[in-house]
Design a protein around this motif. Sequence first.
Motif, PDB file in Angstrom:
ATOM      1  N   UNK A   8       0.837  -1.201   0.000  1.00 23.18           N
ATOM      2  CA  UNK A   8       0.000   0.000   0.000  1.00 23.18           C
ATOM      3  C   UNK A   8       0.871   1.250   0.000  1.00 23.18           C
ATOM      4  N   UNK A   9       1.962   1.187   0.762  1.00 21.86           N
ATOM      5  CA  UNK A   9       2.844   2.334   0.852  1.00 21.86           C
ATOM      6  C   UNK A   9       3.537   2.602  -0.488  1.00 21.86           C
ATOM      7  N   UNK A  10       3.980   1.541  -1.158  1.00 16.37           N
ATOM      8  CA  UNK A  10       4.621   1.690  -2.472  1.00 16.37           C
ATOM      9  C   UNK A  10       3.631   2.269  -3.482  1.00 16.37           C
ATOM     10  N   UNK A  11       2.391   1.782  -3.442  1.00 19.80           N
ATOM     11  CA  UNK A  11       1.363   2.242  -4.381  1.00 19.80           C
ATOM     12  C   UNK A  11       1.055   3.728  -4.210  1.00 19.80           C
ATOM     13  N   UNK A  12       1.254   4.223  -3.006  1.00 16.32           N
ATOM     14  CA  UNK A  12       0.937   5.633  -2.737  1.00 16.32           C
ATOM     15  C   UNK A  12       1.868   6.596  -3.474  1.00 16.32           C
ATOM     16  N   UNK A  13       3.041   6.097  -3.893  1.00 13.79           N
ATOM     17  CA  UNK A  13       4.019   6.988  -4.510  1.00 13.79           C
ATOM     18  C   UNK A  13       4.279   6.574  -5.962  1.00 13.79           C
ATOM     19  N   UNK A  14       5.457   6.049  -6.283  1.00 12.30           N
ATOM     20  CA  UNK A  14       5.752   5.796  -7.703  1.00 12.30           C
ATOM     21  C   UNK A  14       5.783   4.308  -8.057  1.00 12.30           C
ATOM     22  N   UNK A 204      10.697   5.681  -2.409  1.00 11.23           N
ATOM     23  CA  UNK A 204      10.833   7.071  -2.862  1.00 11.23           C
ATOM     24  C   UNK A 204       9.479   7.702  -3.178  1.00 11.23           C
ATOM     25  N   UNK A 205       9.366   8.990  -2.864  1.00 14.45           N
ATOM     26  CA  UNK A 205       8.130   9.720  -3.156  1.00 14.45           C
ATOM     27  C   UNK A 205       8.041  10.091  -4.637  1.00 14.45           C
ATOM     28  N   UNK A 206       9.200  10.309  -5.285  1.00  9.55           N
ATOM     29  CA  UNK A 206       9.231  10.798  -6.660  1.00  9.55           C
ATOM     30  C   UNK A 206      10.305  10.070  -7.458  1.00  9.55           C
ATOM     31  N   UNK A 207      10.236  10.206  -8.790  1.00  8.90           N
ATOM     32  CA  UNK A 207      11.278   9.666  -9.664  1.00  8.90           C
ATOM     33  C   UNK A 207      12.639  10.240  -9.270  1.00  8.90           C
TER      34      UNK A 207
END
Length: 334
Positions: A8-14, A204-207
């Motif tokens: 779920x945490x991974x899906x929230x970002x990239x 990571x939150x972003x690329x």
Amino acid sequence: MDENAYIKSILNYIGIAADKKNHAEIIIKFPVFYVKKHQEYRIKEYQIVSQPFGTFFADFINCDFNEKTNYINFFNKYSLSLLSVDKYTKLFKNGTCTENEYNKFIQTLINNTSKRLIKIQEQLDMILDYTLLNPSNKAKSLSPLQRLYVLERTDETLTLLRANKIEYFSLHYFSKNPGYTEKEIIDYLSKNKVQIDSIDFLIPYTIESLLYIQLCDILKEEICFKSCKYCNRYFIAENKKTEYCNNIAPSSTKTCREIGRKKVYYDLMKKDKALQLYNKIYYRKATMANRYPDIKKYVDDYEHFKRIGKKKVANYKSNIITSEDFISWINKNI
């Protein structure tokens, strides 16, 4: 803690997490496939894919985001890095969308994101050039990581170097899964030999955040980052001796590594009389065995020469036997 909470945490970002302990990238992707009969695209349930840590970095820097096919290939592999789950759900309302809707969506995505992605690439080129590929005379005495430190503190235009928004996630789980009440877990651990494993993820939150993590590891030489000697694309190598990537070579169905190895062999053979002779006899015997498969003498002779010859070539290249010894063996087996 829920063992799927990290998903779920991974899906929230990239849609990508870094498992540095196992030197891997964990990617969550939603495979999209085309149904020609209905002229529509369909989406499958998400898949969790693992690949060597740093592969995203190489794929990103190699991609031509101005070219539609290149962009789509990158999107199909790393969709959530370019698109949020909510937008995916909206596009595939009932798990499908028409061909026209999908093509329009992709073109809009390219229009909205390609400039930003190319700008990131340009920054990566500048950073790699200064830190690794072509350092200035002033900075040559420094290590690649020290050069990065210089850039971080002197160049305000390189916004990528301030991209470090990352979530840390530590997951502990049982090798065999007991119940989840306190009593069930205590009883299970008391009566059974069970290992408690752990995985630490960087999410990571972003690329930019992911690229920055991987850039640092490349400069620390924890990732072997190289340029393929055949296609010139960047890739993550298994070790420093690897010269060719495993991507499909330009205008070919074979990989650069397959082509490269043959090229190295043939280049060597052109200069080496022993290998020239071996190759000549090898192909002569192979031709006879293929042309007359019912003649046992030809087939056995070829198989014997191939089996023993492989060892002789290896010994010759390793200087275990001399050129004279190798040629003598070949002449005895003509």
